[in-house]
Scaffold this motif. Structure first.
Motif, PDB file in Angstrom:
ATOM      1  N   VAL A  37       3.843  11.302   2.380  1.00 10.33           N
ATOM      2  CA  VAL A  37       4.508  10.669   1.235  1.00 10.33           C
ATOM      3  C   VAL A  37       4.617  11.672   0.098  1.00 10.33           C
ATOM      4  CG1 VAL A  37       4.224   8.936  -0.586  1.00 10.33           C
ATOM      5  CG2 VAL A  37       3.951   8.278   1.805  1.00 10.33           C
ATOM      6  N   ARG A  38       3.530  12.390  -0.170  1.00 10.15           N
ATOM      7  CA  ARG A  38       3.554  13.384  -1.249  1.00 10.15           C
ATOM      8  C   ARG A  38       4.620  14.443  -0.977  1.00 10.15           C
ATOM      9  NH1 ARG A  38       0.731  14.238  -5.412  1.00 10.15           N
ATOM     10  NH2 ARG A  38       0.851  16.219  -6.469  1.00 10.15           N
ATOM     11  N   PRO A  98      10.443   5.192   8.486  1.00  7.43           N
ATOM     12  CA  PRO A  98      10.457   6.516   9.122  1.00  7.43           C
ATOM     13  C   PRO A  98       9.237   7.370   8.749  1.00  7.43           C
ATOM     14  CG  PRO A  98      12.621   6.024   8.227  1.00  7.43           C
ATOM     15  CD  PRO A  98      11.690   4.955   7.733  1.00  7.43           C
ATOM     16  N   VAL A  99       8.763   7.232   7.510  1.00 11.93           N
ATOM     17  CA  VAL A  99       7.582   7.998   7.102  1.00 11.93           C
ATOM     18  C   VAL A  99       6.348   7.482   7.828  1.00 11.93           C
ATOM     19  CG1 VAL A  99       6.070   8.577   5.158  1.00 11.93           C
ATOM     20  CG2 VAL A  99       8.553   8.633   4.863  1.00 11.93           C
ATOM     21  N   GLU A 100       6.190   6.167   7.891  1.00  8.35           N
ATOM     22  CA  GLU A 100       5.024   5.590   8.575  1.00  8.35           C
ATOM     23  C   GLU A 100       4.984   5.969  10.049  1.00  8.35           C
ATOM     24  OE1 GLU A 100       4.076   1.495   6.110  1.00  8.35           O
ATOM     25  OE2 GLU A 100       5.500   1.402   7.776  1.00  8.35           O
ATOM     26  N   VAL A 101       6.139   5.992  10.685  1.00  9.77           N
ATOM     27  CA  VAL A 101       6.202   6.318  12.109  1.00  9.77           C
ATOM     28  C   VAL A 101       5.738   7.752  12.371  1.00  9.77           C
ATOM     29  CG1 VAL A 101       7.833   6.717  14.010  1.00  9.77           C
ATOM     30  CG2 VAL A 101       7.947   4.606  12.680  1.00  9.77           C
ATOM     31  N   ARG A 102       5.994   8.648  11.442  1.00 11.50           N
ATOM     32  CA  ARG A 102       5.630  10.057  11.632  1.00 11.50           C
ATOM     33  C   ARG A 102       4.182  10.372  11.271  1.00 11.50           C
ATOM     34  NH1 ARG A 102      10.810   9.635  11.025  1.00 11.50           N
ATOM     35  NH2 ARG A 102      12.293  11.110  11.895  1.00 11.50           N
ATOM     36  N   ALA A 103       3.526   9.467  10.570  1.00  6.58           N
ATOM     37  CA  ALA A 103       2.150   9.715  10.141  1.00  6.58           C
ATOM     38  C   ALA A 103       1.160   9.383  11.259  1.00  6.58           C
ATOM     39  CB  ALA A 103       1.830   8.888   8.904  1.00  6.58           C
ATOM     40  N   ARG A 135       0.834  -1.205   0.000  1.00  8.13           N
ATOM     41  CA  ARG A 135       0.000   0.000   0.000  1.00  8.13           C
ATOM     42  C   ARG A 135       0.867   1.252   0.000  1.00  8.13           C
ATOM     43  NH1 ARG A 135      -2.935  -3.240   3.720  1.00  8.13           N
ATOM     44  NH2 ARG A 135      -2.110  -2.024   5.454  1.00  8.13           N
ATOM     45  N   PHE A 136       1.993   1.220   0.703  1.00  6.33           N
ATOM     46  CA  PHE A 136       2.923   2.350   0.715  1.00  6.33           C
ATOM     47  C   PHE A 136       3.504   2.560  -0.682  1.00  6.33           C
ATOM     48  CE2 PHE A 136       6.836   4.639   1.436  1.00  6.33           C
ATOM     49  CZ  PHE A 136       6.504   5.532   2.439  1.00  6.33           C
ATOM     50  N   ASP A 137       3.912   1.482  -1.335  1.00  6.18           N
ATOM     51  CA  ASP A 137       4.420   1.575  -2.704  1.00  6.18           C
ATOM     52  C   ASP A 137       3.392   2.231  -3.614  1.00  6.18           C
ATOM     53  OD1 ASP A 137       6.701   0.255  -1.859  1.00  6.18           O
ATOM     54  OD2 ASP A 137       6.189  -1.656  -2.813  1.00  6.18           O
ATOM     55  N   ASP A 138       2.119   1.879  -3.426  1.00  4.16           N
ATOM     56  CA  ASP A 138       1.044   2.473  -4.230  1.00  4.16           C
ATOM     57  C   ASP A 138       0.935   3.975  -3.998  1.00  4.16           C
ATOM     58  OD1 ASP A 138       0.433   0.001  -5.306  1.00  4.16           O
ATOM     59  OD2 ASP A 138      -1.281  -0.359  -3.958  1.00  4.16           O
ATOM     60  N   LEU A 139       1.112   4.418  -2.751  1.00  7.18           N
ATOM     61  CA  LEU A 139       1.072   5.856  -2.454  1.00  7.18           C
ATOM     62  C   LEU A 139       2.185   6.584  -3.203  1.00  7.18           C
ATOM     63  CD1 LEU A 139       0.429   5.909   1.412  1.00  7.18           C
ATOM     64  CD2 LEU A 139      -1.164   6.615  -0.389  1.00  7.18           C
ATOM     65  N   VAL A 140       3.382   6.030  -3.160  1.00  4.17           N
ATOM     66  CA  VAL A 140       4.518   6.647  -3.851  1.00  4.17           C
ATOM     67  C   VAL A 140       4.254   6.678  -5.356  1.00  4.17           C
ATOM     68  CG1 VAL A 140       6.982   6.439  -4.388  1.00  4.17           C
ATOM     69  CG2 VAL A 140       6.174   6.059  -2.042  1.00  4.17           C
ATOM     70  N   LEU A 141       3.777   5.578  -5.890  1.00  4.34           N
ATOM     71  CA  LEU A 141       3.490   5.502  -7.324  1.00  4.34           C
ATOM     72  C   LEU A 141       2.435   6.526  -7.735  1.00  4.34           C
ATOM     73  CD1 LEU A 141       4.063   4.097  -9.981  1.00  4.34           C
ATOM     74  CD2 LEU A 141       2.334   2.400  -9.376  1.00  4.34           C
ATOM     75  N   ASP A 142       1.412   6.731  -6.901  1.00  4.35           N
ATOM     76  CA  ASP A 142       0.382   7.733  -7.202  1.00  4.35           C
ATOM     77  C   ASP A 142       0.987   9.129  -7.308  1.00  4.35           C
ATOM     78  OD1 ASP A 142      -1.573   5.781  -7.226  1.00  4.35           O
ATOM     79  OD2 ASP A 142      -2.313   6.230  -5.207  1.00  4.35           O
TER      80      ASP A 142
END
Length: 126
Positions: free
Chosen positions: A99-100, A84-89, A19-26
């Motif tokens: 992510v954006r 690190p990104v997930e921890v801050r969200a 799901r994280f990969d999908d966010l980056v791809l978007d």
């Protein structure tokens, strides 16, 4: 009865990393509409954590992303560090916004522009 709760191939069956990969791809797809010519050949990647050796321009804290300029025949590269990104969200919406921001910031560094030039809504968090 044991087995997967959701059948493979359904959105709920995807892992957190997928799901994280999908966010980056978007985000990359959105940026490609405006910056396709400048980003041609650029690689985008997701890694779980940053390496333990910080880049010379990084000081303090754990990086959320990193850019590597094109050199010696290798294309430019933007890497987002998932953990690190997930921890801050705070929640899913905050994760998508973060992510954006990370991708836009790294693309801005790569293209030697400001994040606001890359995305006029940079930093606007709902």
């Amino acid at each position: 009865m044991r087995g997967p709760l959701f059948p493979p191939g359904t959105p709920a069956h995807r892992t957190r990393a997928q799901r994280f990969d999908d966010l980056v791809l978007d985000v990359v797809e959105d940026l490609d509409h405006t910056w396709a010519a400048q980003l041609r050949g650029t690689e985008f990647a997701v890694e779980d954590v940053p390496p333990s050796d910080p880049a010379p321009w990084e000081d303090g804290g754990v990086p959320l992303g990193r850019f590597f300029p094109a050199e010696a025949g290798r294309p430019g590269r933007v890497v987002v560090y998932r953990r690190p990104v997930e921890v801050r969200a705070i929640d899913a919406d905050d994760l998508a916004d973060l992510v954006r921001d990370v991708v836009v910031e790294q693309v801005a560094h790569l293209l030697a522009r400001t994040p606001e030039e890359i995305d006029p809504h940079f930093g606007d968090r709902s």
